[in-house]
Motif scaffolding. Structure first.
Motif, PDB file in Angstrom:
ATOM      1  N   GLN A  60      -6.766   3.579   5.241  1.00 47.53           N
ATOM      2  CA  GLN A  60      -7.921   3.496   4.349  1.00 47.53           C
ATOM      3  C   GLN A  60      -7.926   2.191   3.572  1.00 47.53           C
ATOM      4  O   GLN A  60      -8.972   1.552   3.419  1.00 47.53           O
ATOM      5  N   VAL A  61      -6.778   1.781   3.082  1.00 44.58           N
ATOM      6  CA  VAL A  61      -6.699   0.546   2.293  1.00 44.58           C
ATOM      7  C   VAL A  61      -7.006  -0.670   3.165  1.00 44.58           C
ATOM      8  O   VAL A  61      -7.756  -1.562   2.768  1.00 44.58           O
ATOM      9  N   PHE A 121     -13.322  -4.566   5.232  1.00 47.94           N
ATOM     10  CA  PHE A 121     -14.754  -4.475   4.974  1.00 47.94           C
ATOM     11  C   PHE A 121     -15.171  -5.396   3.840  1.00 47.94           C
ATOM     12  O   PHE A 121     -16.175  -6.085   3.929  1.00 47.94           O
ATOM     13  N   SER A 122     -14.395  -5.428   2.768  1.00 49.37           N
ATOM     14  CA  SER A 122     -14.769  -6.272   1.625  1.00 49.37           C
ATOM     15  C   SER A 122     -14.674  -7.749   1.982  1.00 49.37           C
ATOM     16  O   SER A 122     -15.492  -8.554   1.536  1.00 49.37           O
ATOM     17  N   SER A 170      -1.605   6.156   2.747  1.00 48.80           N
ATOM     18  CA  SER A 170      -2.976   5.727   3.048  1.00 48.80           C
ATOM     19  C   SER A 170      -3.103   4.270   3.490  1.00 48.80           C
ATOM     20  O   SER A 170      -3.975   3.552   2.995  1.00 48.80           O
ATOM     21  N   SER A 182      -8.809  -0.685   5.852  1.00 49.93           N
ATOM     22  CA  SER A 182     -10.227  -0.616   6.190  1.00 49.93           C
ATOM     23  C   SER A 182     -11.093  -1.174   5.062  1.00 49.93           C
ATOM     24  O   SER A 182     -12.001  -1.977   5.299  1.00 49.93           O
ATOM     25  N   VAL A 183     -10.826  -0.759   3.844  1.00 44.51           N
ATOM     26  CA  VAL A 183     -11.602  -1.255   2.699  1.00 44.51           C
ATOM     27  C   VAL A 183     -11.371  -2.753   2.500  1.00 44.51           C
ATOM     28  O   VAL A 183     -12.314  -3.508   2.232  1.00 44.51           O
ATOM     29  N   SER A 184     -10.148  -3.196   2.664  1.00 44.65           N
ATOM     30  CA  SER A 184      -9.838  -4.618   2.516  1.00 44.65           C
ATOM     31  C   SER A 184     -10.580  -5.457   3.562  1.00 44.65           C
ATOM     32  O   SER A 184     -11.153  -6.492   3.245  1.00 44.65           O
ATOM     33  N   THR A 220       0.832  -1.200   0.000  1.00 44.28           N
ATOM     34  CA  THR A 220       0.000   0.000   0.000  1.00 44.28           C
ATOM     35  C   THR A 220       0.870   1.256   0.000  1.00 44.28           C
ATOM     36  O   THR A 220       1.955   1.280   0.567  1.00 44.28           O
TER      37      THR A 220
END
Length: 63
Positions: free
Chosen positions: A45-46, A52-53, A42, A48-50, A38
């Motif tokens: 953020q990365v 969550f997905s 950031s 968090s998105v990872s 990453t």
């Protein structure tokens, strides 16, 4: 007959433990890879998105 059932139960628990350990290790390695690849600006953020997905895909698989 009871000995066979007990042996099958022990084998099932052993298999579940091995699968759980491998799944945990694989998740940890994937998260480490995501964080190392990453952009330094950031990582939060990365990650968090990872996360969550991954949780969203697990929820959709159980429905």
């Amino acid at each position: 007959m009871a000995h066979i059932a007990a042996a099958v139960g022990v084998a099932a628990v052993g298999a579940a433990v091995v699968i759980g350990r491998l799944a945990g290790l694989s998740g940890a390695l994937c998260n480490a890879l995501v964080q190392t690849r990453t952009d330094p600006a950031s990582p939060g953020q990365v990650t968090s998105v990872s996360t969550f997905s991954a949780s969203a895909s697990r929820r959709s698989a159980t429905r």
